[in-house]
Every structure is written in structure tokens, then in C-alpha cells.
Design an enzyme around this catalytic site. Structure first.
Site, short mmCIF file in Angstrom:
data_model
loop_
_atom_site.label_atom_id
_atom_site.label_comp_id
_atom_site.label_asym_id
_atom_site.label_seq_id
_atom_site.Cartn_x
_atom_site.Cartn_y
_atom_site.Cartn_z
N GLU A 118 -11.08 1.58 5.98
CA GLU A 118 -10.27 1.09 7.99
C GLU A 118 -11.13 0.09 8.53
OE1 GLU A 118 -6.85 1.38 7.43
OE2 GLU A 118 -7.17 0.22 8.56
N ASN B 182 0.80 -1.33 0.07
CA ASN B 182 -0.26 0.21 -0.03
C ASN B 182 0.85 0.99 0.38
OD1 ASN B 182 -2.78 0.69 -0.54
ND2 ASN B 182 -2.77 1.03 1.54
N TYR C 182 0.79 8.96 0.72
CA TYR C 182 1.26 7.81 0.17
C TYR C 182 0.76 6.60 -1.17
CZ TYR C 182 -1.63 5.25 3.88
OH TYR C 182 -2.64 5.02 4.97
N SER D 173 -2.94 0.81 -3.44
CA SER D 173 -3.11 -0.01 -4.25
C SER D 173 -4.27 1.05 -4.98
CB SER D 173 -3.37 -1.19 -3.25
OG SER D 173 -3.94 -0.92 -2.55
#
EC number: 3.5.1.15
Lengths: 313, 342
Positions: free
Chosen positions: A180, A72, A166, A169
Site C-alpha cells: 500500500e 478485495n 477481510y 485477492s
């Protein structure tokens, strides 16, 4: 700046993917995707191709977060454009493969929506992760989900921070959505957490179906928590952790943290206090995977975003 | 046993406190690291202060059992260290290509044992965490090791805010397999719930206080304190239950039922919900006897085929105990030696 009266006309969302096992020990997503690969009836919607997919099968087999490197974080432009080769870390190879199947990232051929399923050891409840404050489709979807599961809550975390953002995927898709759900230990499957994730996905897919059928979603405001900064554990000169998340902060994700409030507790019981200039809303408090990423928690601030009215083209 | 019987037991001069036997069970890792740091400081101070009374003195060995697994923050590297202490493994052949944990087990046996010999440390306290909602548990092979049971009684008295229980696994010393079986006495101190790879301050504090109270008890014992007997409640392991699995792939097809999740040590009756399949069906407990569940949904046990364990609750009568005098110790040693010769 769009006026409140304008309606954004967007393409139908025809191709949707559901990623599980991006971290191989986050069990809700692994279990759900495996279930749907066997029998995908539950995730079918009229006019949508919904593809369940295990992104990191080797990590899933080992029940580890990753094999060589965090998948990820691997979808960087450098990795995706690098030449194929067996000498690449496993997850870089996977990222390139996933980019071929569901991307290419940034192109018109990329999937419309990717849901990436994650668990956390933090007490975050159900959290939707948004990567852009200008993604009106996603904002409307998240508004729809929040309303659908009320009075249960589902919060939105916005990570648009230029440095802390960041390469996930899901970032391959035009509309990336992170899911999450916590708290759940790594490697463990808790039925309440599993069911909560399942319900959120059901509403998300319902939204897509309604949108594709032509429903107009009027302008709305969505409360989000915008990532501000990452706070590390206090460490000694050798980099060893010398304090733990304070019992007053442990499990208090999304609750206000004021300057002067207890933040860490040293191993011999001393309190270290939050020295910020104003109130923040911490989250990802004591996530197991973040010890190695130098993160005890992230701070956020509350914001209201306005989503334009949307309708399919 | 007579109600007013007083059992005299040998001194406990050497205690081992072991952390990181599973490299991702972090309370023990951090606690032993801190104790090692403090020991360095204290040794300097002790040289200036008066020494402890000879009798009271306890030599405490702090051990980080599985350093390689700790570095990787994993339970183990090749094989579960806490299953490597069987006599068969410890007496087995030494090999260059042995799994890391087997080599390490032999090292630990040299350091703290040898298991079964008079040179072994007197008490091993092995620190663990569990993802199950078990509070603080002492886990031991025997339900008549008065040292362990008195430590248990002491902890319950000194730490009334923490749920403290004693779990007994009825495994003979021939078949005992865990690190705590290396000492003359031993137990695991297991605290949960805590995810692996995480340090929760409340759990760390409970372990720190538990270990401190345990060491205090050993000092009191060595200095001649009489510990009064009485009844204690013990959970004796009866059986494990595995997850329902797909016949071909062996992947699990149900999760612990939400009504059972986190209800460790709450009596489970025949017919009570046990699992919930992924299609929402409830699978009930089919046993005939109501039993006490524990290690409910422990992460590390998925691969061992254990969804939960079940125990009977029993009342065990423990005698009053005190340390043997030197004279009593000599006669005991003679008896021990002659028993061995027989």
C-alpha cells in the site's frame, strides 16, 4: 512455540504473481502491471515464474474502485464455492476466475506468493500488509525489504483481527503480501509513488531469488503495527457525516494518538477528542474509499514479532 | 482608463452558491449542505430579529448541482455537468432520453438563469476541488468583470494565509460552457490539493471562509461601500499539454516529472523537466515561452487529454467601483434595453 535456534525449512517460492488494478483507480499498480505485461524483463528472477496480472479489468477501464462490489472483499469461502453464473456480481465472478488461475485458496496448488498493489489517499508512505503473524517467510521478506530501502522507511501493518480481517485477492496465495503506497489521489499517477512501489517490488523479488538459491535468513525481529479497531466519522441520526478528520490528525499516520488528542473537527469548528484508554497508532487516516465502509481511520498498536530463521527445503 | 475613474455597477441582490457540480468534489458538497442546515435555523431566528437594511440584503440560493453524482460519489453520471451550459445545449431540444446532466443543466438554467437574460441571478459562485496543488483559485471567463476581480482582491486581503489566485480563461460568452456562466457574473472557486472523494479539514475551512468573505463583500457592495481599484495579478490561460501517449492504445507513457509535481504557479522555463517516462527518461518542456503551469496532474483531466495547463501572468488595472444609486440604475436599465433593441 519455536525456539530461537530452530530453522524453519520452507518450500521454494516458484510461482509468484503481481496483482494490479484490484481497485481500478489505484494507478501505480495498474501502470506497473500493464508495463510488465508488455515487457516483463524487470520482474524476471532465476528459478521463479513471475506473473503480472490485472485482477479487475472492467474497473480499470472505468477508472473506478469496482463495478458491482469491492473485489478485495470478495474472496470469501461462500463466494469461492458458489456455483458459477452470469447473475453473480462481476467481482464475484472475477474472484472465482482468479481462484481457478492462482489457487485454489488453501490448496497445495495455490501460488506461493501474491503481491497485491494498492494506493491510498492516506499519508501512509510505503506500507506492507501482513495477514498472519506466523508467516515467517513473509516476515523475513519484509525485514529484508525494510533493510534494503533504509534510510527510507517501509512499515508493516498486521491485520489478523478476527472481525476486521477481510478476504483479499492476495489471500489465495500461501504467502499473501499487500503493498500500500500513499498518499495518492484515486485516478492519479504520481511518479514518486510509482517509483517507490517499483523499488519495493524489486527488493521483494530479490529476496525470493536469494531464498530459492539456498540463502539462509537468520532469526530477526520485525516491528509491526497490529490493527486494533476501526473508528468511524461522527454521524447524525440520518447517517450523514458531521465532522472531518481534525487538522492535527490529518496526514499523521503512524504517529502516536493519545487520549485527549484532537481527532475530529465539526463543520463549525468544534474539536472532538480521542477517548481511548491508551496511546494508539492510527493509520488509513482519511482514505477516500473507506467513507462508505464507515472508517475514518484504524487504530493499531506497536509489536515486535520474531521471525524464525528460514531456509529452503 | 483614468486612474481615479469610479465605475458604478448594478446591485447584486441574488447570489447562488453551488456545490457538488462534480459529485466527488466534497468541500462544496459538505459546505452547501451545512449552509442549507444553517439557513433552516437562521430563518427561524430572523423572524424575531430586526431585518437587515433593505440595501444590504442579499438573497443567497444554496444549490446542490448534481445530486445523482453526489449519491454515487462520482464526478458525473453520464456527462460532465460543468460542460453543459453552452447556449447550444441550453437552447437545444428537450428529450426524455437525454443524458442526466443535460436534463439537470436545463433545470439549473431555469432555476438560476436563463443564461443571458435579465432574470438570471446576479452572481454564481460554483465550488470545486482539484487534486492539483493550486491553493484557492477564482476561475472566470473575463479579465474585466470588475465584480469578480474585486471579490478576488477582497479575498486576498482578508485571507493572507491562503494562496489565492485569479485564473482567466479567454472564452467568449457565446462559447462559455460552465455553470458559473449562467449568472450575470460568475466564477468557480477551485481549491486544492484534495483527493476526490475526501474532505480535508484545512481545505473545507478555506472554502467556508472564502464563501463567507465573498458574501460579506456582496453585502458591503450593495450597501454603497466604495472599493478602491488598483493592479491585480491575473493568470491568463494559454494552452494545455497532454500526456505522451502510446500511438495505438492511447494509454499514457509517462507521468508528470517529480520536479514539476505540485509546483503549480511556479514558472516553467523551456527545457525544464515536464514528464518522466516509465523507463526513467526525462521529457523537457519544449515551448518557446516561459509560462505558469496549473492544474498539474488533475485526476479528472486525464480523460480530457490534459496533463497540465499553462498561463501567462499579467497585471490588470481594475477601477474603483461602487453600487449604482437607484437613479443611476434606472438610466442603466434604459440603456441596456435600448442596446438590446439595436
Amino acid at each position: 512455540m519455536s525456539s530461537f535456534n530452530s530453522i524453519a525449512s520452507l518450500e521454494e517460492a516458484r510461482r509468484v504473481a503481481i496483482f494490479g488494478g484490484t481497485h481500478g483507480n489505484e494507478m501505480s499498480g495498474v501502470t506497473l502491471v500493464n508495463l510488465w505485461v508488455k515487457n516483463g524483463a524487470e520482474i524476471q528472477r532465476k528459478g521463479v515464474e513471475t506473473k503480472p496480472f490485472i485482477t479487475n479489468p472492467k474497473a480499470v477501464e472505468k477508472c473506478a474502485r469496482y463495478v458491482d462490489t469491492d473485489l478485495n472483499r470478495a474472496f470469501t469461502p461462500e463466494n469461492l464455492s458458489a456455483p458459477r453464473g452470469d447473475n453473480q456480481p462481476y467481482e464475484v465472478q472475477r474472484a472465482q476466475e482468479i481462484n481457478r488461475i492462482f489457487g485454489p485458496k488453501g490448496s497445495p496448488d495455490a501460488y506461493d506468493v501474491i503481491f497485491d498493489l494498492h494506493n491510498t489517499t492516506s499519508n501512509m508512505g510505503c506500507t506492507l500488509i501482513l495477514e498472519s503473524s506466523k508467516d515467517h517467510f513473509n516476515l523475513q521478506m519484509m525485514n529484508y525489504i525494510k533493510k534494503a530501502i533504509a534510510p527510507s522507511s517501509c512499515l508493516v501493518l498486521l491485520n489478523e483481527h478476527p472481525l476486521l480481517k477481510y478476504s483479499t485477492s492476495r489471500s489465495i496465495a500461501k504467502h499473501p503480501v499487500g503493498l500500500e503506497v500513499g498518499p495518492q489521489p484515486q485516478g492519479v499517477l504520481r511518479s514518486n509513488i510509482f517509483e517507490a512501489m517499483r523499488v519495493i517490488l524489486k527488493h521483494a523479488l530479490d529476496f525470493i531469488e536469494l531464498f530459492n538459491e539456498g540463502m539462509e535468513f537468520p532469526s530477526c525481529t520485525v516491528e509491526v503495527f497490529r490493527v486494533l479497531e476501526r473508528i468511524d466519522y461522527p454521524r447524525d441520526a440520518n447517517g450523514n457525516i458531521i465532522a472531518m478528520v481534525h487538522p492535527n490528525l490529518q496526514d499523521c499516520d503512524w504517529e502516536p494518538l493519545n487520549p485527549g488528542d484532537p481527532m475530529f473537527q465539526t463543520f463549525d469548528g468544534k474539536t472532538i477528542r480521542f477517548q481511548g484508554s491508551g496511546t494508539v497508532y492510527p493509520t488509513f487516516i482519511n482514505e477516500a474509499a473507506y467513507y462508505e465502509k464507515q472508517q475514518a481511520f484504524v487504530t493499531t498498536r506497536r509489536e515486535s514479532l520474531v521471525a524464525s530463521s528460514i531456509r529452503k527445503v | 482608463m483614468e486612474v481615479d475613474e469610479l465605475v458604478c455597477l448594478p446591485r447584486l441582490p441574488r447570489v447562488a452558491v453551488c456545490g457538488g457540480t462534480h459529485g466527488n468534489e466534497l468541500s462544496g458538497v459538505y459546505l452547501v449542505r451545512e449552509l442549507l442546515k444553517m439557513e433552516k435555523k437562521v430563518t427561524k431566528e430572523e423572524e424575531e430579529e430586526e431585518e437587515e437594511e433593505e440595501d444590504e440584503r442579499v438573497s443567497v440560493l444554496m444549490v446542490l448541482s448534481n445530486p445523482r453524482a453526489m449519491l454515487q460519489c462520482r464526478r458525473y453520471v453520464d456527462t460532465d455537468l460543468n460542460r453543459c451550459f453552452t447556449r447550444a445545449t441550453l437552447n437545444g431540444p428537450v428529450s426524455d432520453v437525454a443524458p442526466y446532466e443535460i436534463t439537470r443543466a436545463l433545470e439549473l438554467n431555469r432555476m438560476l438563469g436563463p443564461k443571458g437574460s435579465p432574470a438570471a441571478v446576479d452572481l454564481v459562485c460554483d465550488l470545486h476541488n482539484t487534486t492539483a496543488n493550486m491553493g484557492l483559485c477564482l476561475i472566470a471567463y473575463s479579465d474585466c468583470d470588475w465584480i469578480c476581480l474585486h471579490i478576488f482582491k477582497h479575498l486576498q486581503r482578508e485571507m493572507p494565509d491562503v494562496p489565492i489566485r485569479f485564473i482567466h480563461f479567454d472564452v467568449s460568452s457565446k462559447e462559455s460552457y460552465s455553470l458559473d456562466s449562467v449568472g450575470k457574473h460568475g466564477f468557480a472557486m477551485e481549491i486544492g490539493p484534495q483527493p476526490h472523494g475526501v474532505v480535508r479539514s484545512n481545505v473545507y475551512t478555506a472554502m467556508r471562509v472564502g464563501v463567507q468573505n465573498m458574501l460579506d463583500w456582496v453585502r458591503f457592495f450593495n450597501s454603497g461601500t466604495i472599493f478602491e481599484g488598483g493592479f491585480v495579478e491575473v493568470f491568463s490561460m494559454v494552452k494545455h499539454i497532454d500526456y505522451p501517449r502510446d500511438r495505438e492504445t492511447r494509454t499514457i507513457t509517462a507521468a508528470i516529472h517529480p520536479q514539476l509535481q505540485d509546483r503549480d504557479f511556479c514558472l516553467l522555463h523551456p527545457g525544464d523537466p515536464l514528464f518522466q517516462t516509465f523507463s526513467g527518461e526525462t521529457l523537457p518542456y519544449k515551448g518557446k515561452e516561459p509560462l505558469y503551469p496549473f492544474f498539474i496532474n488533475e485526476c479528472a483531466y486525464y480523460e480530457k487529454g490534459i496533463a497540465l495547463s499553462l498561463a501567462r501572468k499579467r497585471r490588470v488595472m481594475i477601477p474603483s467601483i461602487r453600487v449604482q444609486t437607484e437613479h443611476e440604475q434606472e438610466s442603466y436599465v434604459q440603456e441596456f434595453t435600448s442596446e438590446e433593441e439595436e
